[in-house]
Design a protein around this motif. Structure first.
Motif, PDB file in Angstrom:
ATOM      1  N   ALA A 231     -12.475  -0.521   1.056  1.00 32.18           N
ATOM      2  CA  ALA A 231     -13.599  -1.307   0.547  1.00 32.18           C
ATOM      3  C   ALA A 231     -14.823  -0.433   0.289  1.00 32.18           C
ATOM      4  CB  ALA A 231     -13.943  -2.424   1.527  1.00 32.18           C
ATOM      5  N   GLU A 232     -15.624  -0.884  -0.649  1.00 32.19           N
ATOM      6  CA  GLU A 232     -16.896  -0.223  -0.977  1.00 32.19           C
ATOM      7  C   GLU A 232     -17.970  -1.296  -1.065  1.00 32.19           C
ATOM      8  OE1 GLU A 232     -19.354   1.436  -4.805  1.00 32.19           O
ATOM      9  OE2 GLU A 232     -17.603   0.129  -4.952  1.00 32.19           O
TER      10      GLU A 232
ATOM     11  N   SER B 252      -1.944   2.748   3.388  1.00 32.02           N
ATOM     12  CA  SER B 252      -1.514   1.849   4.455  1.00 32.02           C
ATOM     13  C   SER B 252      -2.669   0.923   4.854  1.00 32.02           C
ATOM     14  CB  SER B 252      -1.056   2.665   5.664  1.00 32.02           C
ATOM     15  OG  SER B 252      -0.719   1.813   6.727  1.00 32.02           O
ATOM     16  N   GLY B 253      -2.400  -0.344   4.897  1.00 35.57           N
ATOM     17  CA  GLY B 253      -3.424  -1.325   5.292  1.00 35.57           C
ATOM     18  C   GLY B 253      -4.248  -1.849   4.136  1.00 35.57           C
ATOM     19  N   CYS B 254      -4.206  -1.195   2.976  1.00 37.65           N
ATOM     20  CA  CYS B 254      -4.991  -1.626   1.818  1.00 37.65           C
ATOM     21  C   CYS B 254      -4.122  -2.502   0.919  1.00 37.65           C
ATOM     22  CB  CYS B 254      -5.531  -0.423   1.053  1.00 37.65           C
ATOM     23  SG  CYS B 254      -6.708   0.567   1.998  1.00 37.65           S
ATOM     24  N   THR B 255      -3.845  -3.687   1.383  1.00 37.37           N
ATOM     25  CA  THR B 255      -3.009  -4.619   0.622  1.00 37.37           C
ATOM     26  C   THR B 255      -3.730  -5.966   0.500  1.00 37.37           C
ATOM     27  OG1 THR B 255      -1.880  -5.256   2.668  1.00 37.37           O
ATOM     28  CG2 THR B 255      -0.847  -3.539   1.310  1.00 37.37           C
ATOM     29  N   SER B 256      -3.215  -6.817  -0.380  1.00 34.13           N
ATOM     30  CA  SER B 256      -3.828  -8.124  -0.642  1.00 34.13           C
ATOM     31  C   SER B 256      -3.104  -9.209   0.135  1.00 34.13           C
ATOM     32  CB  SER B 256      -3.781  -8.438  -2.137  1.00 34.13           C
ATOM     33  OG  SER B 256      -4.272  -9.742  -2.379  1.00 34.13           O
ATOM     34  N   PRO B 257      -3.731  -9.794   1.169  1.00 35.75           N
ATOM     35  CA  PRO B 257      -3.056 -10.836   1.942  1.00 35.75           C
ATOM     36  C   PRO B 257      -3.004 -12.180   1.224  1.00 35.75           C
ATOM     37  CG  PRO B 257      -5.267 -10.516   2.787  1.00 35.75           C
ATOM     38  CD  PRO B 257      -5.060  -9.463   1.735  1.00 35.75           C
TER      39      PRO B 257
ATOM     40  N   ARG C  10      -7.961  -3.012  -3.512  1.00 31.55           N
ATOM     41  CA  ARG C  10      -9.227  -2.389  -3.121  1.00 31.55           C
ATOM     42  C   ARG C  10     -10.319  -3.440  -3.297  1.00 31.55           C
ATOM     43  NH1 ARG C  10     -11.558   2.042  -1.523  1.00 31.55           N
ATOM     44  NH2 ARG C  10     -13.608   2.660  -2.290  1.00 31.55           N
ATOM     45  N   ARG C  11     -11.309  -3.417  -2.400  1.00 29.04           N
ATOM     46  CA  ARG C  11     -12.319  -4.461  -2.411  1.00 29.04           C
ATOM     47  C   ARG C  11     -13.732  -3.897  -2.550  1.00 29.04           C
ATOM     48  NH1 ARG C  11      -7.902  -6.596   0.231  1.00 29.04           N
ATOM     49  NH2 ARG C  11      -8.058  -5.117   1.947  1.00 29.04           N
TER      50      ARG C  11
ATOM     51  N   SER D  59     -13.845  -7.182   4.104  1.00 33.04           N
ATOM     52  CA  SER D  59     -13.216  -5.888   3.834  1.00 33.04           C
ATOM     53  C   SER D  59     -11.708  -5.914   4.057  1.00 33.04           C
ATOM     54  CB  SER D  59     -13.841  -4.801   4.717  1.00 33.04           C
ATOM     55  OG  SER D  59     -13.694  -5.122   6.089  1.00 33.04           O
ATOM     56  N   ASP D  60     -11.208  -6.942   4.795  1.00 33.70           N
ATOM     57  CA  ASP D  60      -9.757  -7.042   5.018  1.00 33.70           C
ATOM     58  C   ASP D  60      -9.111  -8.045   4.065  1.00 33.70           C
ATOM     59  OD1 ASP D  60     -10.756  -9.385   6.008  1.00 33.70           O
ATOM     60  OD2 ASP D  60      -9.841  -9.214   8.004  1.00 33.70           O
ATOM     61  N   GLY D  61      -9.921  -8.689   3.193  1.00 34.50           N
ATOM     62  CA  GLY D  61      -9.368  -9.583   2.190  1.00 34.50           C
ATOM     63  C   GLY D  61      -8.980 -10.956   2.692  1.00 34.50           C
TER      64      GLY D  61
END
Length: 461
Positions: free
Chosen positions: A24-25, A45-50, A65-66, A103-105
């Protein structure tokens, strides 16, 4: 990590630090204008869309990415997510707008889009959320993909304008006597379509101009296409500061050539909206540049006034052009008027209790041109033209008897002194007519009888 510092053992300050989030930015506080960011959707890793498939979902098969941001005052935004030109193969994007700095979506989904349009080409792969109204608060844009495990570069563009509906609306402010000109474009912008004309997908594109009147005013509105434009203009005048207000007047082509024109409409103090649109919803004449001209030739002149018999009433108003010549007249009412430089006063002192029609004439070689007024709905009055440079604005003065007097039962316009004396002395009331309520008789002096013309009507005054 939290770091605490103590000075001389008397005070402490705590600082919080957080490692940079690789997914995230933060873009800061979103301002009116265009904000652009470039980014990369990578296999991190961990940068996915839930929430790629459903709101509140748990899917993690799409990389994401957010971009978090803050809104300080109401904004209307359009968000575009496009594949970067440098990509070897086009990235098929997917766009989500989330509530809060997520930031975690996992924030609440406020909007989502896959493709801008249908078919093949650029729009088949890019994503857009348009005409989104954002209240002050925190938000997150998630850039992800339509397909599973896809990566690539993207460009994020956020266009923001101030206030709800501001993408299609401008404010002219408070209008006074004068001429007010704006240029604009009727364009195919999502969310900017007429609510009064057409239906469904057949509504023409539109823009709106709000304005306020602090005093009653006469108003002229002219909408003309630009020289190089193919627009066929259509014009509406609405009540309130809203695109859904009541239609007060509308016109297609009463002006010069194809220009739309609403002329000589009297408006009370209040809020109003002008809708600039097109006569058709499709084709070359449905969009284009234009010039909007709003003229207020008379400001402060109401349609009706209350007055008292034998008492002076002063009516003040402003006019434009300021070099115009103003004259006022009435068939049964003496009118004295004076003024210059855009300000004018009329003095009236009615001698009868009745309604008096007053005409205010404006003559100027630079006055607004003559023309046929557009079809009106709810407009209560119109000004008229005597010739190419003279305009007439009507008003009505309604006079009533002063305290201590009543209407004559004979002619119902003469104010008389009520008395219970069957034979009052006229000298006691200054030779004014006296009405005896008990005997239902009116006593006049010979002079008043003669001056009033009662003798010619054989006593029927």
């Amino acid at each position: 990590m939290t770091l605490s510092c103590t000075a001389d053992g008397t005070a402490s300050v705590a600082f919080a630090a957080r490692a940079a989030d690789s997914c995230a930015e933060h873009m800061g506080t979103l301002a009116v204008g265009t904000t652009t960011r470039s980014g990369t959707i990578a296999a991190v890793s961990g940068c996915t869309s839930p929430q790629r498939f459903s709101d509140g979902g748990t899917s993690t098969s799409r990389y994401a990415r957010r971009h978090t941001f803050t809104v300080a005052s109401p904004l209307r935004v359009q968000i575009d997510l496009a594949s970067a030109a440098a990509n070897t193969s086009r990235l098929d994007t997917y766009l989500l707008l989330l509530e809060g700095h997520s930031s975690d979506g996992t924030g609440t989904v406020l909007g989502r889009n896959d493709d801008v349009g249908s078919g093949h080409g650029t729009h088949r792969h890019n994503s857009r959320l348009s005409a989104v109204e954002l209240a002050p608060g925190h938000y997150t844009i998630e850039a992800t993909t339509y397909g599973s495990r896809r990566t690539g570069d993207y460009t994020l563009t956020v266009v923001a304008v101030g206030g709800a509906g501001a993408a299609c609306t401008d404010d002219l402010g408070t209008l006074t006597a004068g001429r007010h000109v704006r240029t604009g474009t009727v364009a195919a912008v999502e969310g900017c379509t007429s609510t009064h004309r057409g239906s469904g997908t057949s509504r023409p594109s539109a823009r709106w101009y709000t304005f306020t009147l602090d005093a009653p005013a006469w108003i002229d509105i002219d909408l003309a296409k630009a020289t190089t434009s193919s627009l066929d203009p259509y014009l509406l005048l609405l009540s309130g500061h809203t695109s859904t207000g009541t239609v007060l007047a509308q016109d297609n082509d009463s002006g010069t050539a194809t220009a739309a024109q609403i002329q000589g409409v009297h408006l009370d103090p209040g809020a109003y909206t002008i809708e600039t649109t097109a006569a058709t919803h499709s084709g070359t004449t449905s969009t284009g540049d234009y010039t909007l001209t709003v003229t207020v030739p008379i400001s402060g002149l109401a349609q009706t006034y209350d007055a008292t018999v034998d008492e002076q009433t002063t009516i003040n108003f402003n006019y434009w052009p300021t070099n115009a010549r103003i004259a006022a007249e009435s068939e049964h009412l003496a009118v004295a008027s004076s003024g210059s430089g855009g300000s004018h006063s009329m003095m009236v002192a009615p001698d009868r209790a009745r309604s008096h029609a007053v005409s205010v004439h404006m003559n100027s070689s630079t006055a607004p041109r003559s023309g046929t007024a557009g079809a009106a709905r709810g407009a209560t009055a119109r000004s008229s033209h005597q010739d190419g440079t003279t305009r007439t604005f009507p008003a009505t003065v309604t006079s009533s008897c002063p305290t201590g007097k009543v209407l004559s039962p004979i002619n119902e316009v003469l104010c008389v002194v009520p008395s219970s004396d069957p034979d009052p002395r006229l000298d006691d009331v200054g030779e004014e007519p006296v009405y005896n309520q008990a005997t239902d008789t009116l006593k006049l002096s010979l002079r008043l009888f003669w001056d009033s013309g009662c003798w010619a009507r054989r006593g029927s005054c």
